[in-house]
Design an enzyme around this catalytic site. Structure first.
Site, PDB file in Angstrom:
ATOM      1  N   HIS A  46       0.853  -1.195   0.000  1.00 18.19           N
ATOM      2  CA  HIS A  46       0.000   0.000   0.000  1.00 18.19           C
ATOM      3  C   HIS A  46       0.885   1.240   0.000  1.00 18.19           C
ATOM      4  CE1 HIS A  46       1.118  -0.551   4.205  1.00 18.19           C
ATOM      5  NE2 HIS A  46       0.918   0.747   4.367  1.00 18.19           N
ATOM      6  N   ASP A  66       0.920   5.051   2.030  1.00 28.52           N
ATOM      7  CA  ASP A  66       0.244   5.711   3.147  1.00 28.52           C
ATOM      8  C   ASP A  66      -0.432   6.971   2.615  1.00 28.52           C
ATOM      9  OD1 ASP A  66       1.249   3.739   4.811  1.00 28.52           O
ATOM     10  OD2 ASP A  66       2.928   4.949   5.531  1.00 28.52           O
ATOM     11  N   HIS A 124       4.875   0.150  -0.148  1.00 29.67           N
ATOM     12  CA  HIS A 124       5.636  -0.683   0.789  1.00 29.67           C
ATOM     13  C   HIS A 124       4.769  -1.806   1.331  1.00 29.67           C
ATOM     14  CE1 HIS A 124       3.768   2.616   3.040  1.00 29.67           C
ATOM     15  NE2 HIS A 124       3.768   1.835   4.114  1.00 29.67           N
ATOM     16  N   ARG A 155       8.407  -8.813  15.076  1.00 29.10           N
ATOM     17  CA  ARG A 155       8.710  -7.438  14.654  1.00 29.10           C
ATOM     18  C   ARG A 155       7.714  -6.501  15.336  1.00 29.10           C
ATOM     19  NH1 ARG A 155      10.710  -4.108  10.465  1.00 29.10           N
ATOM     20  NH2 ARG A 155       9.236  -2.489   9.867  1.00 29.10           N
TER      21      ARG A 155
HETATM   22  C1  LIG Z   1      -4.834  -1.743   3.744  1.00 29.62           C
HETATM   23  C2  LIG Z   1      -5.151  -0.552   4.176  1.00 29.62           C
HETATM   24  C3  LIG Z   1      -5.058  -0.164   5.612  1.00 29.62           C
HETATM   25  C4  LIG Z   1      -5.080   1.318   5.503  1.00 29.62           C
HETATM   26  C5  LIG Z   1      -6.080   1.553   4.426  1.00 29.62           C
HETATM   27  C6  LIG Z   1      -5.571   0.613   3.336  1.00 29.62           C
HETATM   28  O1  LIG Z   1      -6.518   0.288   2.378  1.00 29.62           O
HETATM   29  C7  LIG Z   1      -4.350   1.297   2.681  1.00 29.62           C
HETATM   30  C8  LIG Z   1      -3.653   2.290   3.633  1.00 29.62           C
HETATM   31  C9  LIG Z   1      -3.655   1.795   5.077  1.00 29.62           C
HETATM   32  C10 LIG Z   1      -3.309   2.897   6.061  1.00 29.62           C
HETATM   33  C11 LIG Z   1      -1.809   3.015   6.323  1.00 29.62           C
HETATM   34  C12 LIG Z   1      -1.609   4.183   7.264  1.00 29.62           C
HETATM   35  C13 LIG Z   1      -2.530   4.128   8.494  1.00 29.62           C
HETATM   36  O2  LIG Z   1      -2.159   3.082   9.344  1.00 29.62           O
HETATM   37  C14 LIG Z   1      -3.987   3.883   8.036  1.00 29.62           C
HETATM   38  C15 LIG Z   1      -4.940   4.041   9.228  1.00 29.62           C
HETATM   39  C16 LIG Z   1      -4.265   4.789   6.909  1.00 29.62           C
HETATM   40  O3  LIG Z   1      -4.716   5.889   6.966  1.00 29.62           O
HETATM   41  O4  LIG Z   1      -3.891   4.169   5.718  1.00 29.62           O
HETATM   42  C17 LIG Z   1      -4.050   2.562   7.322  1.00 29.62           C
HETATM   43  C18 LIG Z   1      -5.405   2.101   6.803  1.00 29.62           C
HETATM   44  C19 LIG Z   1      -6.178   1.291   7.836  1.00 29.62           C
HETATM   45  O5  LIG Z   1      -5.604   0.559   8.650  1.00 29.62           O
HETATM   46  O6  LIG Z   1      -7.404   1.384   7.814  1.00 29.62           O
HETATM   47  O1  LIG Z   2       5.059  -2.336  10.227  1.00 31.39           O
HETATM   48  C1  LIG Z   2       5.720  -1.743   9.393  1.00 31.39           C
HETATM   49  O2  LIG Z   2       6.930  -1.716   9.398  1.00 31.39           O
HETATM   50  C2  LIG Z   2       5.010  -0.947   8.312  1.00 31.39           C
HETATM   51  C3  LIG Z   2       3.522  -0.955   8.469  1.00 31.39           C
HETATM   52  C4  LIG Z   2       2.830  -0.014   7.574  1.00 31.39           C
HETATM   53  O3  LIG Z   2       3.221   0.167   6.453  1.00 31.39           O
HETATM   54  C5  LIG Z   2       1.656   0.719   8.061  1.00 31.39           C
HETATM   55  O4  LIG Z   2       1.233   0.479   9.211  1.00 31.39           O
HETATM   56  O5  LIG Z   2       1.147   1.568   7.303  1.00 31.39           O
HETATM   57 FE   LIG Z   3       2.244   1.919   5.575  1.00 31.08          FE
END
Ligand SMILES: C=C1C[C@]23C[C@@]1(O)CC[C@H]2[C@@]12CC[C@H](O)[C@@](C)(C(=O)O1)[C@H]2[C@@H]3C(=O)O
Ligand SMILES: O=C(O)CCC(=O)C(=O)O
Ligand SMILES: [Fe+2]
Length: 369
Positions: free
Chosen positions: A203, A205, A260, A270
């Site tokens: 994904h 961020d 990533h 981890r």
């Molecule tokens: C797989 C996913 C979790 C996420 C939403 C997404 O579809 C892609 C981005 C993910 C992420 C990464 C950063 C943060 O932890 C998060 C809260 C966000 O804003 O984007 C998470 C999303 C999530 O856990 O809901």
């Molecule tokens: O756990 C990690 O090192 C990365 C996790 C991550 O990409 C996220 O939480 O958005």
């Molecule tokens: Fe991430």
């Protein structure tokens, strides 16, 4: 849901086949924040990788260790205790299910707002350690964002950091715990589609930048521009910075948000702690005027179908050509919004009502189906 289907060795060889270490010698950019030329190194790293490691960051090691030990204690509690922090909607404790799109990973996590989050009310020492840590990390993140503005020759230099300093900043904090994964087990859901052992699927961020550290355990991988994946060697004393989608938009595609993922480790747990620096809710996310070319917004699809980003590389991507034709020259704005807990960038065009903008987003979705 975790499915155990093939013998471990067979799955591992399939994993290797699908994840060739194509660029063994690529180095992760390293930025020493105490050096006078760090702003130039930051710009180069954001353009080439969307990712870099920082040293001499000024975050005290004691506050890092304190939070790490509180987090480790938390994850070793019985499930019912961890669940006292609430269901992840989106804040609270979650395991295996990530986000609202059915993603599955070999991970348990705690997602918190950086504002007064009620989730930790019965974990006072954890809360204190977290506040301490976040204060220093936020300061470092602001310094990095100001160096970026300097490197990009943008005035005022707090144009990015002010979004994080805003009381309404929609920043989140996440602690991920990946227990050792004894067997190589493919996970169902939206991992990477290859049946690999995924801790956290690929994904980008959505925020501005993310500030990440881990307990010296491997697993994090980033995708290079040409599409290969490289492992990020762990480092307990440094931080890693990810460029997020919002920064990609604000720099009009000059910086790329980095794709990533995390793969599991069969031996060691981890633990990662990430501060996601988000803009205030409903903030308009637009290319910074000095980085606009021809005053046009170009759009490119990101990993999530609802997220689009300004970028003139779109010209090379046939799948997006229609969208470029539709939207070239259009004045519009991307808004930072939450939808069912997930934060996203939404398109709002000045000359179209939102429904039509939605139709455009729908066309992305149907291309994905
Ligand atoms: C797989 C996913 C979790 C996420 C939403 C997404 O579809 C892609 C981005 C993910 C992420 C990464 C950063 C943060 O932890 C998060 C809260 C966000 O804003 O984007 C998470 C999303 C999530 O856990 O809901
Ligand atoms: O756990 C990690 O090192 C990365 C996790 C991550 O990409 C996220 O939480 O958005
Ligand atoms: Fe991430």
């Amino acid at each position: 849901m975790v499915v155990v289907s093939k013998p471990a060795i067979e799955q591992f060889s399939s994993y290797l086949k699908n994840n060739k270490p194509t660029t063994l010698f690529t180095q992760i950019p390293l930025v020493d924040l105490s050096k006078p030329d760090s702003k130039h190194q930051i710009i180069k790293a954001c353009e080439e990788f969307g990712f870099f490691k920082v040293i001499n960051h000024g975050v005290p090691m004691e506050s890092i260790s304190m939070l790490e030990s509180e987090a480790t204690k938390f994850f070793s509690l019985p499930l019912c205790e961890k669940q006292k922090t609430g269901q992840p909607q989106p804040y609270g404790y979650g395991h295996k299910r990530i986000g609202i799109h059915g993603d599955v990973g070999w991970v348990e996590y705690l997602l918190l707002t950086t504002n007064q989050d009620p989730s930790l009310h019965s974990f006072q020492t954890f809360r204190v350690a977290l506040n301490n840590y976040m204060k220093s990390v936020k300061k470092m993140a602001c310094e990095i964002l100001e160096m970026m503005a300097d490197g990009l020759k943008i005035q005022p230099r707090n144009v990015l950091s002010k979004l994080l300093m805003d009381e309404e900043s929609d920043s989140v904090f996440r602690v991920n715990h990946y227990p050792p994964c004894p067997n190589v087990q493919p996970l169902s859901g939206n991992g990477n589609g290859n049946g690999d052992v995924i801790g956290f699927g690929e994904h980008t961020d959505p925020q501005i930048i993310s500030v990440l550290r881990s307990n010296n355990t491997s697993g994090l991988q980033i995708s290079l521009r040409e599409g290969s994946w490289i492992s990020v060697p762990p480092d307990q004393t440094s931080f890693f910075i990810n460029v997020g989608d919002s920064l990609q938009v604000m720099t009009n595609g000059r910086f790329k948000s980095v794709k990533h993922r995390v793969v599991t480790n069969s031996v060691k747990s981890r633990l990662s702690m990430i501060y996601f620096c988000g803009p205030p809710l409903s903030e308009k996310i637009a290319p910074l005027p000095s980085l606009m070319r021809e005053n046009r917004i170009f759009l490119r699809r990101l990993s999530s179908p609802d997220v689009i980003v300004a970028d003139d590389e779109v010209k090379k991507k046939p799948v997006d050509r229609l969208v470029e034709e539709d939207l070239t020259g259009v004045k519009g704005q991307l808004l930072w919004r939450r939808n069912g807990g997930n934060c996203k960038l939404f398109l709002e065009r000045n000359d179209l009502i939102m429904e039509q903008a939605k139709l455009i987003l729908e066309s992305y979705k149907s291309q994905d189906a």
